[in-house]
Design a protein around this motif. Structure first.
Motif, short mmCIF file in Angstrom:
data_model
loop_
_atom_site.label_atom_id
_atom_site.label_comp_id
_atom_site.label_asym_id
_atom_site.label_seq_id
_atom_site.Cartn_x
_atom_site.Cartn_y
_atom_site.Cartn_z
N PHE A 9 75.00 4.68 35.38
CA PHE A 9 75.17 3.69 36.69
C PHE A 9 74.52 4.48 37.92
CE2 PHE A 9 78.03 1.44 33.85
CZ PHE A 9 77.70 0.04 34.27
N GLY A 10 73.89 5.68 37.66
CA GLY A 10 73.45 6.29 38.76
C GLY A 10 74.45 6.95 39.60
N LEU A 11 75.86 7.24 39.38
CA LEU A 11 76.70 7.83 40.09
C LEU A 11 76.44 9.33 40.46
CD1 LEU A 11 79.78 5.94 38.61
CD2 LEU A 11 78.34 5.23 40.57
N ASP A 12 75.74 9.90 39.76
CA ASP A 12 75.43 11.26 40.18
C ASP A 12 74.42 11.34 41.09
OD1 ASP A 12 77.72 12.13 38.67
OD2 ASP A 12 76.51 13.07 37.03
N GLN A 13 74.45 11.58 42.48
CA GLN A 13 73.34 11.44 43.29
C GLN A 13 73.14 12.93 43.84
OE1 GLN A 13 74.99 8.26 45.50
NE2 GLN A 13 75.25 6.94 43.88
N VAL A 14 72.18 13.50 43.61
CA VAL A 14 71.71 14.92 44.34
C VAL A 14 71.03 14.48 45.44
CG1 VAL A 14 70.49 16.98 44.28
CG2 VAL A 14 71.76 15.99 42.24
N PRO A 15 71.50 15.09 46.82
CA PRO A 15 70.81 14.51 47.99
C PRO A 15 69.30 15.08 48.01
CG PRO A 15 72.83 15.86 48.36
CD PRO A 15 72.65 16.04 46.99
N GLN A 16 68.66 14.15 48.64
CA GLN A 16 67.38 14.62 49.10
C GLN A 16 67.32 15.36 50.35
OE1 GLN A 16 64.15 13.61 47.30
NE2 GLN A 16 63.49 15.28 48.69
N ILE A 17 66.45 16.58 50.26
CA ILE A 17 66.64 17.45 51.53
C ILE A 17 65.25 17.41 51.96
CG2 ILE A 17 67.16 19.48 52.51
CD1 ILE A 17 69.54 17.98 51.13
N TYR A 18 65.10 17.21 53.34
CA TYR A 18 63.68 17.09 53.84
C TYR A 18 63.65 18.26 54.88
CZ TYR A 18 63.45 12.20 52.21
OH TYR A 18 63.37 11.30 51.44
N PHE A 19 62.62 18.93 54.95
CA PHE A 19 61.99 19.98 55.89
C PHE A 19 60.79 19.43 56.57
CE2 PHE A 19 64.60 22.15 52.90
CZ PHE A 19 65.69 22.76 53.72
N GLY A 20 60.51 19.80 57.67
CA GLY A 20 59.17 19.79 58.26
C GLY A 20 58.18 20.43 57.55
N PRO A 21 56.77 20.32 58.11
CA PRO A 21 55.71 21.02 57.33
C PRO A 21 56.06 22.52 57.40
CG PRO A 21 54.99 19.16 58.59
CD PRO A 21 56.43 19.11 58.93
N HIS A 54 72.94 20.93 47.81
CA HIS A 54 72.20 20.82 46.32
C HIS A 54 73.12 20.40 45.23
CE1 HIS A 54 68.59 22.27 48.21
NE2 HIS A 54 69.21 23.38 48.65
N ASP A 55 74.43 19.97 45.46
CA ASP A 55 75.31 19.62 44.39
C ASP A 55 75.13 17.91 44.62
OD1 ASP A 55 76.05 21.99 43.92
OD2 ASP A 55 78.07 21.97 45.15
N ALA A 56 75.35 17.23 43.24
CA ALA A 56 75.40 15.96 43.54
C ALA A 56 76.61 15.34 44.18
CB ALA A 56 75.51 15.54 41.83
N PHE A 57 76.44 14.10 44.80
CA PHE A 57 77.48 13.44 45.33
C PHE A 57 77.90 12.59 44.30
CE2 PHE A 57 78.28 9.04 47.41
CZ PHE A 57 79.66 9.29 47.65
N ARG A 58 79.12 12.51 43.79
CA ARG A 58 79.57 11.63 42.94
C ARG A 58 80.57 10.68 43.29
NH1 ARG A 58 79.24 16.86 40.67
NH2 ARG A 58 77.82 16.92 38.68
N PRO A 59 80.18 9.45 43.82
CA PRO A 59 81.19 8.80 44.41
C PRO A 59 82.45 8.41 43.46
CG PRO A 59 79.29 7.47 43.82
CD PRO A 59 79.15 8.77 43.73
N THR A 368 71.82 11.35 50.94
CA THR A 368 72.29 10.91 49.66
C THR A 368 72.05 9.56 49.46
OG1 THR A 368 74.40 10.39 50.81
CG2 THR A 368 74.33 12.70 50.10
N LYS A 369 72.14 9.26 48.29
CA LYS A 369 71.52 7.79 47.70
C LYS A 369 72.91 6.99 48.07
CE LYS A 369 70.45 5.37 43.49
NZ LYS A 369 70.43 5.30 42.18
N GLY A 370 73.99 7.37 47.94
CA GLY A 370 75.17 6.81 48.12
C GLY A 370 76.05 7.23 49.34
N GLY A 371 77.25 6.65 49.44
CA GLY A 371 78.07 7.25 50.59
C GLY A 371 78.47 6.18 51.76
#
Length: 454
Positions: A9-21, A54-59, A368-371
């Motif tokens: 069900f995709g409940l383990d959601q590791v955040p996507q972390i963005y940095f600039g160039p 870098h830890d998964a968000f688990r709703p 995060t994918k969810g929250g």
């Protein structure tokens, strides 16, 4: 079996972390010696000091999507968790307005050193220091180190008319008006001159915080910051909200009705100023049983959401374009952690949607994918009491910025005291004096008639 279900069900959601160039570099302490530091990029700093990003968000299994996460913010019982009591100081501004500063821990704390970091908090749309999302961070941040906390001080800046703060002029607050936080920081800096000030903003408060940092540049009184659930492009997100039935009929009406009920609490102030344009508009708004957020902003906020100029605006659209923060993010010059969710029903347009190419070197942008909106609820030790995932990365960021990093030297405009007022040199319109001091505020108690959590 539980792990398999979560994966399906995709409940383990590791955040996507963005940095600039390119990522900015900071001096990281290697020991207690002041000169023993090493230069590291924000990317490396996050890897080493903020592992929870870098830890998964688990709703929680019973809050699997953004709608349920958001709704739980308003219907959940948070009265027995993350208890924070405050001591309130009311500040009178140059224009006659009133801002409420809630200090934690309350009472005299002689054991706290003068250079202990101070967290300055900006709350959401109609919130205050009582909000559960505020207390989720401040309860552990202000707890003594021997109890597992950071041992920091904190100050919540309650906007005009919010959280029991009196409304003393017809001017309200908005997502774009920054002079009140600028004024509050004058007072906070004057009583804690040796302490680094760290900002954190939630939702509307995150938008105000971003705009303040962009406007101040290297003159910011805040050394670092964290923006949580920021609405960024107000016009685009308003249009998205109005494009769905749930957006129009549930969320927009809930937010608009909250603002209407807040306005109703201060009718005496507007009745005392019948000449004000906003006072003339209030009767029509009050006749609407459940106005949408756009309706409130088009009727009230665009007129009275800040000082003149730039207020009043012709419409909510004009106000949204001016007040948005996505287009000024590039001008921020302090390290900032930004956190949004991919299923926020109120905020669906983010600055990183087209990629991180335009991101400021000082920004760490996590999605995060969810929250939901200001949710991030995970299963806690008790089924009926989930915990917030954001607590861990935000505390790691605050600790890193408050203790581990030698932050770049800032050049804030100097203060001056004049006829009992604390003022900013070069700005006759920015200043404050203490109106009253010493009232105790119970952190878990909000205002009747207002929907909490947003």
């Amino acid at each position: 079996m539980t792990s398999l279900v979560r994966w399906i069900f995709g409940l383990d959601q590791v955040p996507q972390i963005y940095f600039g160039p390119t990522a900015a570099t900071v001096a990281l302490r290697k020991s207690t010696r002041p000169d023993d530091t090493e230069q590291v990029s924000l990317r490396e700093l996050v890897e080493r000091r903020c592992p929870s990003l870098h830890d998964a968000f688990r709703p929680a299994w019973w809050l699997p999507n953004g709608h349920l996460q958001t709704v739980y913010c308003t219907i959940g019982d948070f009265s027995q968790v993350d208890k924070v009591d405050y001591e309130r100081t009311l500040l009178r501004t140059i224009d006659g307005g009133t801002i409420g500063l809630d200090f934690a821990p309350n009472g005299s704390q002689p054991h706290i050193k003068e250079n202990t970091p101070v967290i300055v908090v900006l709350h959401g749309l109609t919130g205050g220091s009582h909000e559960s999302y505020v207390r989720a961070i401040l309860a552990p941040a202000c707890a003594p180190p021997e109890q597992g906390g950071l041992g920091y001080r904190a100050v919540v800046v309650n906007y005009r008319g919010c959280a029991g703060v009196p409304l003393t002029t017809p001017q309200l607050y908005s997502a774009g008006h920054t002079d009140d936080i600028r004024t509050a920081l004058l007072y906070i800096a004057s009583i804690y001159p040796e302490a680094p000030l760290l900002g954190i903003g939630f939702s509307l408060g995150a938008n105000v915080l971003t705009r303040y940092l962009a406007q101040e540049g290297d003159q910011s009184r805040l050394m670092a910051a964290c923006m949580i659930g920021c609405p960024w492009d107000l016009l685009a997100n308003s249009n998205r909200l109005g494009a769905t039935w749930l957006g129009r009929e549930l969320y927009s009406k809930a937010l608009g009705t909250n603002l209407k009920n807040l306005l109703r609490k201060h009718l005496a102030t507007f009745e005392a100023h019948p000449e004000a344009e906003v006072s003339k508009r209030i009767p029509d708004l009050l006749q609407q049983s459940r106005p949408r957020l756009y309706t409130f902003d088009d009727t009230i906020t665009c007129i009275a959401g800040g000082s003149s100029p730039p207020f009043p605006f012709r419409s909510a659209n004009d106000y949204y374009i001016w007040a948005s923060s996505h287009h000024v993010l590039s001008e921020v010059q302090v390290p900032c952690l930004v956190l949004n969710t991919g299923d926020d029903p109120l905020i669906s347009v983010l600055p990183v949607d087209e990629g991180p190419e335009q991101l400021n070197p000082w920004i760490v942008f996590g999605v995060t994918k969810g929250g939901g909106h200001l949710g991030w609820f995970e299963e806690g030790s008790r089924p009926a009491q989930p915990r917030r995932w954001i607590r861990r990365p935000v505390l790691e960021w605050l600790k890193t910025m408050g203790e581990d990093v030698v932050l770049p030297e800032r050049h804030p405009r100097p203060l001056q005291k004049k006829d009992g007022w604390i003022m900013q040199v070069g700005r006759d319109d920015i200043g404050c004096r203490v109106d009253s001091k010493g009232g105790k505020i119970i952190g878990a108690e909000g205002e009747e008639g207002l929907l909490a959590g947003l």
